[in-house]
Design a protein around this motif. Structure first.
Motif, PDB file in Angstrom:
ATOM      1  N   ALA A  65       0.820  -1.214   0.000  1.00 18.56           N
ATOM      2  CA  ALA A  65       0.000   0.000   0.000  1.00 18.56           C
ATOM      3  C   ALA A  65       0.855   1.266   0.000  1.00 18.56           C
ATOM      4  N   ALA A  66       1.902   1.299   0.818  1.00 15.66           N
ATOM      5  CA  ALA A  66       2.725   2.502   0.918  1.00 15.66           C
ATOM      6  C   ALA A  66       3.497   2.771  -0.363  1.00 15.66           C
ATOM      7  N   THR A  67       4.195   1.754  -0.872  1.00 15.37           N
ATOM      8  CA  THR A  67       4.962   1.959  -2.102  1.00 15.37           C
ATOM      9  C   THR A  67       4.042   2.182  -3.289  1.00 15.37           C
ATOM     10  N   GLY A  68       2.880   1.559  -3.270  1.00 15.47           N
ATOM     11  CA  GLY A  68       1.930   1.760  -4.351  1.00 15.47           C
ATOM     12  C   GLY A  68       1.431   3.185  -4.397  1.00 15.47           C
ATOM     13  N   LEU A  69       1.030   3.713  -3.252  1.00 18.06           N
ATOM     14  CA  LEU A  69       0.554   5.094  -3.227  1.00 18.06           C
ATOM     15  C   LEU A  69       1.671   6.072  -3.581  1.00 18.06           C
ATOM     16  N   ASN A  70       2.893   5.748  -3.203  1.00 14.31           N
ATOM     17  CA  ASN A  70       4.019   6.596  -3.591  1.00 14.31           C
ATOM     18  C   ASN A  70       4.253   6.580  -5.093  1.00 14.31           C
ATOM     19  N   SER A  71       3.708   5.587  -5.773  1.00 13.83           N
ATOM     20  CA  SER A  71       3.871   5.466  -7.225  1.00 13.83           C
ATOM     21  C   SER A  71       2.727   6.092  -7.999  1.00 13.83           C
ATOM     22  N   VAL A  72       1.704   6.585  -7.280  1.00  9.94           N
ATOM     23  CA  VAL A  72       0.571   7.193  -7.964  1.00  9.94           C
ATOM     24  C   VAL A  72       0.306   8.628  -7.504  1.00  9.94           C
ATOM     25  N   LEU A  73       0.728   8.974  -6.286  1.00 11.23           N
ATOM     26  CA  LEU A  73       0.520  10.323  -5.768  1.00 11.23           C
ATOM     27  C   LEU A  73       1.859  11.037  -5.596  1.00 11.23           C
ATOM     28  N   ALA A  74       1.807  12.376  -5.529  1.00 10.52           N
ATOM     29  CA  ALA A  74       3.035  13.167  -5.560  1.00 10.52           C
ATOM     30  C   ALA A  74       3.778  13.196  -4.229  1.00 10.52           C
ATOM     31  N   VAL A  79       5.883   7.797   4.679  1.00  4.73           N
ATOM     32  CA  VAL A  79       6.393   8.360   5.931  1.00  4.73           C
ATOM     33  C   VAL A  79       5.277   8.764   6.891  1.00  4.73           C
ATOM     34  N   ILE A  80       4.015   8.660   6.453  1.00  4.74           N
ATOM     35  CA  ILE A  80       2.914   9.000   7.350  1.00  4.74           C
ATOM     36  C   ILE A  80       2.875   7.993   8.501  1.00  4.74           C
ATOM     37  N   LYS A  81       2.792   8.487   9.716  1.00  4.64           N
ATOM     38  CA  LYS A  81       2.655   7.603  10.866  1.00  4.64           C
ATOM     39  C   LYS A  81       1.218   7.109  10.951  1.00  4.64           C
ATOM     40  N   VAL A  82       1.029   5.922  11.486  1.00  2.70           N
ATOM     41  CA  VAL A  82      -0.319   5.391  11.669  1.00  2.70           C
ATOM     42  C   VAL A  82      -1.114   6.353  12.553  1.00  2.70           C
ATOM     43  N   GLY A  83      -2.329   6.674  12.105  1.00  3.58           N
ATOM     44  CA  GLY A  83      -3.167   7.615  12.832  1.00  3.58           C
ATOM     45  C   GLY A  83      -3.012   9.055  12.375  1.00  3.58           C
ATOM     46  N   LYS A  84      -2.174   9.286  11.376  1.00  5.04           N
ATOM     47  CA  LYS A  84      -1.947  10.639  10.872  1.00  5.04           C
ATOM     48  C   LYS A  84      -2.477  10.774   9.443  1.00  5.04           C
ATOM     49  N   ALA A  85      -2.526  12.011   8.966  1.00  2.00           N
ATOM     50  CA  ALA A  85      -3.000  12.305   7.622  1.00  2.00           C
ATOM     51  C   ALA A  85      -2.007  13.203   6.913  1.00  2.00           C
ATOM     52  N   LEU A 106      -4.311   4.394   8.492  1.00  2.00           N
ATOM     53  CA  LEU A 106      -5.007   3.826   9.642  1.00  2.00           C
ATOM     54  C   LEU A 106      -4.329   2.568  10.174  1.00  2.00           C
ATOM     55  N   ALA A 107      -3.409   1.993   9.411  1.00  2.71           N
ATOM     56  CA  ALA A 107      -2.600   0.847   9.832  1.00  2.71           C
ATOM     57  C   ALA A 107      -1.381   0.826   8.926  1.00  2.71           C
ATOM     58  N   GLU A 108      -0.406  -0.009   9.255  1.00  7.20           N
ATOM     59  CA  GLU A 108       0.798  -0.065   8.441  1.00  7.20           C
ATOM     60  C   GLU A 108       0.478  -0.347   6.980  1.00  7.20           C
ATOM     61  N   ASP A 109      -0.563  -1.153   6.745  1.00  2.00           N
ATOM     62  CA  ASP A 109      -0.892  -1.560   5.379  1.00  2.00           C
ATOM     63  C   ASP A 109      -2.274  -1.096   4.941  1.00  2.00           C
ATOM     64  N   ARG A 110      -2.798  -0.038   5.572  1.00  2.00           N
ATOM     65  CA  ARG A 110      -4.162   0.391   5.253  1.00  2.00           C
ATOM     66  C   ARG A 110      -4.249   1.918   5.222  1.00  2.00           C
ATOM     67  N   TYR A 111      -4.642   2.451   4.059  1.00  2.00           N
ATOM     68  CA  TYR A 111      -4.763   3.893   3.851  1.00  2.00           C
ATOM     69  C   TYR A 111      -6.177   4.234   3.356  1.00  2.00           C
ATOM     70  N   LEU A 112      -6.604   5.452   3.659  1.00  2.00           N
ATOM     71  CA  LEU A 112      -7.844   5.986   3.108  1.00  2.00           C
ATOM     72  C   LEU A 112      -7.517   7.238   2.300  1.00  2.00           C
ATOM     73  N   VAL A 113      -7.873   7.230   1.026  1.00  2.00           N
ATOM     74  CA  VAL A 113      -7.660   8.376   0.134  1.00  2.00           C
ATOM     75  C   VAL A 113      -8.987   9.102  -0.030  1.00  2.00           C
ATOM     76  N   ALA A 182      -4.724  14.411  12.252  1.00  2.00           N
ATOM     77  CA  ALA A 182      -4.650  13.084  12.856  1.00  2.00           C
ATOM     78  C   ALA A 182      -6.068  12.531  12.918  1.00  2.00           C
ATOM     79  N   ALA A 183      -6.178  11.196  13.021  1.00  2.00           N
ATOM     80  CA  ALA A 183      -7.489  10.556  13.020  1.00  2.00           C
ATOM     81  C   ALA A 183      -7.456   9.302  13.885  1.00  2.00           C
ATOM     82  N   LEU A 184      -8.603   8.956  14.439  1.00  2.00           N
ATOM     83  CA  LEU A 184      -8.747   7.708  15.179  1.00  2.00           C
ATOM     84  C   LEU A 184     -10.202   7.291  15.151  1.00  2.00           C
ATOM     85  N   GLU A 185     -10.427   6.031  15.422  1.00  2.00           N
ATOM     86  CA  GLU A 185     -11.795   5.515  15.416  1.00  2.00           C
ATOM     87  C   GLU A 185     -12.390   5.615  16.817  1.00  2.00           C
TER      88      GLU A 185
END
Length: 401
Positions: A65-74, A79-85, A106-113, A182-185
């Motif tokens: 997820a992290a490397t993928g998003l780095n390949s599509v967004l600028a 480097v985003i910490k879990v719980g941050k935006a 929201l987790a090491e392998d989970r992002y919300l765009v 920052a965000a949390l559930e």
């Protein structure tokens, strides 16, 4: 042939409140309820409640997820910490801006765009093309836009209002400690009794301390497909309208009122925040818009627009986005020519009379060549319906809390 506008889950609530609607990105959205001036002032002095369910919500999950998003967004999303935006950009191959958006981790392998309403399909298509269709990344893409509701409570009283729907001391403490971007559930009560006390029926909500108004506030993201959606007995489909009503009920003492897109636009302009379609477009690069720092050239991944922008990073941009303060009562509107020494040097992209500041304000692009030497406090003119009106260049933002 007329295309039917999409409606959010709160459309009936807006109708009942007397909202005047407008087409925004293919959605039938509240423009205002009674007075956009009153709605604007409520956010600056107390709190306003917005339905932002027209925004996109796309989940990106998986080991890559992290490397993928780095390949599509600028930006560098790894480097985003879990719980941050993080604020980022989707670019085309020429470096033009497809959209500006927020990414939550929201987790090491989970992002919300979260892209803008009018660009959600284009951004989702880019994510699909780069992350899935290429076959290069081990990720899952879930476009949750159609089922997700997004409510925003914005203004100085927003924290105490949201806190009234929390049912545990731990959640109260977590909300108070939540920082900007920052965000949390948290579990929010979906109704209150006559005394304004929260019910025992709660719903899991992603609470983000983000906004587009220049004030403190929260964006509340709720998905009926959440694994715990029915855990406390809540009717997931009814939760958006129930939460809307509950927020208005507990916020009544703080003068919380529903607000439409007109107030949101005047609030974001005072805060100097760009609007896609006005300040941002495929015809503008991040450098033009003053968003060069959002683009990461340090990360190793390639991304659309990188090869076009990299040679330009150390060169002056051809265009410059500036803030303008009107010295008379007449407000400049988008498309008005900006004149330097009587010659056209660019045009206004956003402009209106500022309800908070009491004078006209505007954003606009000027040619870097024509604007050489133009610094804050420089006076110039704007052509408004054939007459030159005086404006002063000012530092952005126009308003800070």
């Amino acid at each position: 042939m007329t295309t039917e506008l999409r409606r959010t889950a709160l459309h009936a609530a807006h109708e009942a409140a007397g909202a005047r609607f407008t087409d925004f990105g293919g959605w039938d959205m509240p423009l205002r309820y009674a007075s956009e001036l009153a709605e604007h002032e409520a956010v600056r002095t107390a709190a306003g409640l917005f339905d932002l369910s027209h925004m996109g919500e796309v989940w990106v999950t998986g080991p890559d997820a992290a490397t993928g998003l780095n390949s599509v967004l600028a930006g560098n999303l790894a480097v985003i910490k879990v719980g941050k935006a993080k604020y980022s950009l989707s670019l085309d191959e020429d470096g033009g801006i497809i959209d500006d958006l927020i990414v939550y981790r929201l987790a090491e392998d989970r992002y919300l765009v979260v892209p803008n309403a009018g660009n959600a399909e284009a951004v989702t298509a880019e994510l699909q093309r780069v992350l899935v269709d290429s076959g290069n990344f081990d990720v899952t893409l879930d476009d949750a836009t159609a089922r997700t509701s997004l409510l925003a409570v914005q203004g100085p009283a927003s924290e105490q209002i949201v806190a009234r729907l929390l049912t545990s001391e731990a959640d109260h403490q977590a909300l108070a400690e939540l920082r900007y971007y920052a965000a949390l559930e948290l579990d929010l009560a979906v109704s209150v009794n006559a005394a304004g006390e929260p019910s025992d029926v709660t719903f899991p909500v992603l609470v983000a301390r983000t906004g587009y108004t220049g004030e403190d506030g929260f964006e509340l993201i709720l998905d009926p497909a959440h694994p715990r959606a029915t855990e406390a007995g809540a009717d997931a489909e009814a939760v958006p309208s129930q939460l809307w009503d509950a927020l208005l009920a507990v916020g009544e003492a703080d003068q919380l009122i529903p607000c439409g897109l007109a107030a949101r636009d005047s609030l974001r302009l005072e805060a100097g925040m760009p609007l896609y379609g006005n300040e941002l477009s495929r015809d503008r690069t991040p450098f033009d818009a003053g968003l060069g720092p959002v683009v990461s050239f340090k990360k190793t991944e390639d991304f659309p627009g990188r090869s076009a922008l990299e040679p330009l990073r150390d060169q002056p941009s051809a265009w410059r986005l500036i803030g303008l303060q009107g010295l008379e009562r007449r407000a400049a509107r988008p498309g008005s020519a900006i004149l330097i020494n009587g010659e056209s040097a660019g045009e206004v992209t956003s402009g209106l009379p500022s309800p908070t500041l009491g004078y006209p304000i505007a954003l606009g692009y000027v040619s870097t060549e024509a604007a050489a030497g133009v610094e804050p406090d420089t006076e110039l003119t704007v052509d408004i319906r054939g007459k030159a009106h005086p404006f002063r260049v000012v530092q952005l933002p126009f308003y800070t809390r």
